[in-house]
Design an enzyme around this catalytic site. Structure first.
Site, PDB file in Angstrom:
ATOM      1  CG  PHE A 123      10.601  -5.881   1.377  1.00  0.00           C
ATOM      2  CD1 PHE A 123       9.560  -7.057   1.352  1.00  0.00           C
ATOM      3  CD2 PHE A 123      10.537  -5.255   0.493  1.00  0.00           C
ATOM      4  CE1 PHE A 123       8.816  -7.499   0.337  1.00  0.00           C
ATOM      5  CE2 PHE A 123       9.887  -5.603  -0.714  1.00  0.00           C
ATOM      6  CZ  PHE A 123       9.185  -6.690  -0.764  1.00  0.00           C
ATOM      7  CE  LYS A 124       5.516  -5.839   0.134  1.00  0.00           C
ATOM      8  NZ  LYS A 124       5.532  -5.953  -1.298  1.00  0.00           N
ATOM      9  CG  ASP A 125       7.634  -1.480   7.589  1.00  0.00           C
ATOM     10  OD1 ASP A 125       6.506  -1.064   7.385  1.00  0.00           O
ATOM     11  OD2 ASP A 125       7.805  -2.637   8.457  1.00  0.00           O
ATOM     12  CG  MET A 128       4.363   2.127   3.032  1.00  0.00           C
ATOM     13  SD  MET A 128       4.078   2.307   1.097  1.00  0.00           S
ATOM     14  CE  MET A 128       3.658   0.363   0.807  1.00  0.00           C
TER      15      MET A 128
END
Ligand SMILES: Cc1ncc(COP(=O)(O)O)c(C=O)c1O
Ligand SMILES: N[C@@H](CCOP(=O)(O)O)C(=O)O
Length: 480
Positions: A123-125, A128
């Site tokens: 989920f960081k994408d 980010m």
């Protein structure tokens, strides 16, 4: 919009200033001076927008020092099918972060909000990729360079490195806990050979890495001289970009803004669920925000007892949901600031107590009685629960989930309410934790095309002690 520090002792700043600055000079985290309020009519008018345009509606409330046309262009450049859907056409918000409904349980629908189809499969994408584009934009405007110092327990690192690859004026120094991530996660980071990316494997746990990031950021002369910035969720830019998918998940799960939805969030550093808290403070009709922890259950303990007892590094367990092996959740300070009625002095005192005495007890404080209005619930999950949940979701629905999402599903099931849909945030794809998937299902997880050979690529990483001065020396030796 102006931004204030949770410790109440830093000058207020604009969005672009805090984006590049990261941690506030007084050691606190930035929050907006107020939460913009969204009416039900406004929310309904956002139904059917593309993800990028929904992001614009929300972020334009927070990033008012970026001209509207630039902000819209940055968002449309970021949230594309090419980046988030493996090239599939993405005409609507549904295509970027679809809901995968599992089925009906205890009189309500339970589904996964799919957030892990970006380049690094976590989920960081979602935030980010935007941060990379925002940094590039802000640095160009300011004619500056940025040396990012980050900490990862496995996913922030690769998401940041992929987002910053080839970005002009940006160098990344990423601290990871040596030997504590999955083989796939390590390979995603350490196989990168880009000259602006340095991976430092620290002898310690994630909390040691994060403490080093904070110590370096709190050395204000060093920070200024070396233009240090951060990509962790201590940076408000990360959190606000995560707010978007709570709105999008809500809109996809409902037909009218008179309905309510609950979210369960696999949690470690409290960044993801903090974004949910902010969405709720803006007026999004969220019934409950369920915090799901693994065996490192500091947050579950707090929500059940009012006692915050940060664990020491040696007490932090290495689990099969390793990205949540965190015992000192940074963003928890943002929630406590709100709980303390945004009193910076009181918040500073509590977090100084975390350093000096290892925690604080609010169970007898009058603020504890106000907790209910924030809608939090919590629960914990163990390796045994994780394995059983992965098996059950596979058998019952034919869906393979990763270990962190499994922690979420296990805890979500303890908080279902008839008639209120429950969305579990799917925070990573199973391939990242293939050893545990094999243990649970006796067969390997699917691997997206192009990543099959990643673990056999040559790796570039430097071992370093959990020591602030060693990290500082490495940075000074390698900044441009
Ligand atoms: C896969 C995965 N799930 C859950 C989490 C926990 O999220 P947060 O640290 O924002 O609480 C992380 C790390 O942040 C993660 O990488
Ligand atoms: N789980 C994260 C660590 C927390 O990072 P944050 O950037 O969200 O604060 C990881 O996988 O690296």
């Amino acid at each position: 919009m102006r931004y204030q520090s949770t410790r109440g002792n830093s000058p207020q700043q604009s969005f672009l200033e805090i984006l590049l600055g990261g941690l506030a000079p007084d050691g606190g985290l930035y929050l907006p001076s107020h939460y913009p309020q969204i009416s039900k009519a406004q929310l309904d008018s956002w139904r059917g927008l593309s993800y990028a345009d929904l992001a614009y509606e929300i972020l334009s409330l927070y990033c008012d020092d970026i001209p509207d046309t630039d902000l819209r262009a940055l968002l449309r450049k970021t949230y594309t099918a090419q980046v988030y859907c493996n090239g599939r056409a993405a005409d609507s918000a549904q295509d970027i972060t679809p809901i995968h409904w599992l089925g009906e349980e205890q009189g309500t629908r339970i589904g996964l909000l799919s957030l892990s189809n970006g380049p690094t499969l976590a989920f960081k994408d979602m935030a980010m990729q935007l941060l990379g584009n925002l940094f590039e934009y802000a640095l160009k405007r300011a004619g500056q360079q940025l040396n990012i110092l980050g900490a990862t327990s496995g996913d922030t690192g690769s998401a940041a490195e992929y987002a910053m690859r080839g970005k002009e004026g940006v160098t990344v120094f990423m601290l990871s806990p040596r030997g504590k991530m999955s083989a796939f996660q390590s390979a995603q980071m350490y196989s990168l050979q880009d000259p602006n990316i340095f991976n430092l494997a620290v002898g310690g746990v994630f909390d040691d890495c994060q403490d080093i990031v904070k110590a370096v950021s709190n050395d204000l002369p060093f920070k200024a001289k070396n233009q240090i910035g951060t990509v962790n969720s201590i940076n408000w830019g990360r959190v606000v970009a995560q707010v978007i998918y709570y709105f999008q998940g809500y809109l996809l799960a409902t037909k009218s803004s008179n309905e309510k939805v609950s979210f369960t969030v696999p949690s470690g550093n409290f960044g993801n669920v903090c974004a949910g808290h902010i969405a709720r403070m803006m007026g999004l009709p969220i019934e409950h925000l369920v915090v799901a922890t693994n065996e490192n259950d500091v947050l579950d303990e707090f929500y059940k007892t009012g006692v915050y007892r940060a664990r020491k590094s040696a007490e932090t367990l290495h689990t099969s949901s390793p990205s949540m092996d965190i015992s000192k959740a940074s963003n928890f300070e943002r929630f406590i600031f709100d709980l303390m009625s945004q009193d910076g002095q009181a918040t500073a005192k509590l977090f100084q107590q975390v350093e000096s005495q290892g925690g604080f007890d609010l169970s007898k404080d009058s603020v504890y009685k106000t907790m209910a209005k924030y809608g939090f619930r919590s629960g914990r999950s163990t390796h045994e629960n994780r394995i059983a949940t992965i098996q059950d979701i596979d058998q019952r629905y034919g869906v393979v989930i990763d270990t962190h999402t499994a922690d979420g599903v296990k805890v979500a099931r303890e908080h279902l309410q008839a008639g209120i849909p429950m969305l579990v945030l799917e925070t990573a794809l199973p391939i990242k934790f293939e050893e545990t998937i094999l243990e649970a299902l006796g067969r390997p997880a699917d691997c997206p095309k192009g990543l099959e050979g990643i673990k056999s690529l040559p790796q570039r990483v430097v071992n370093i002690d959990a020591d602030v001065s060693q990290v500082k020396s490495f940075i000074t030796d390698h900044v441009n």
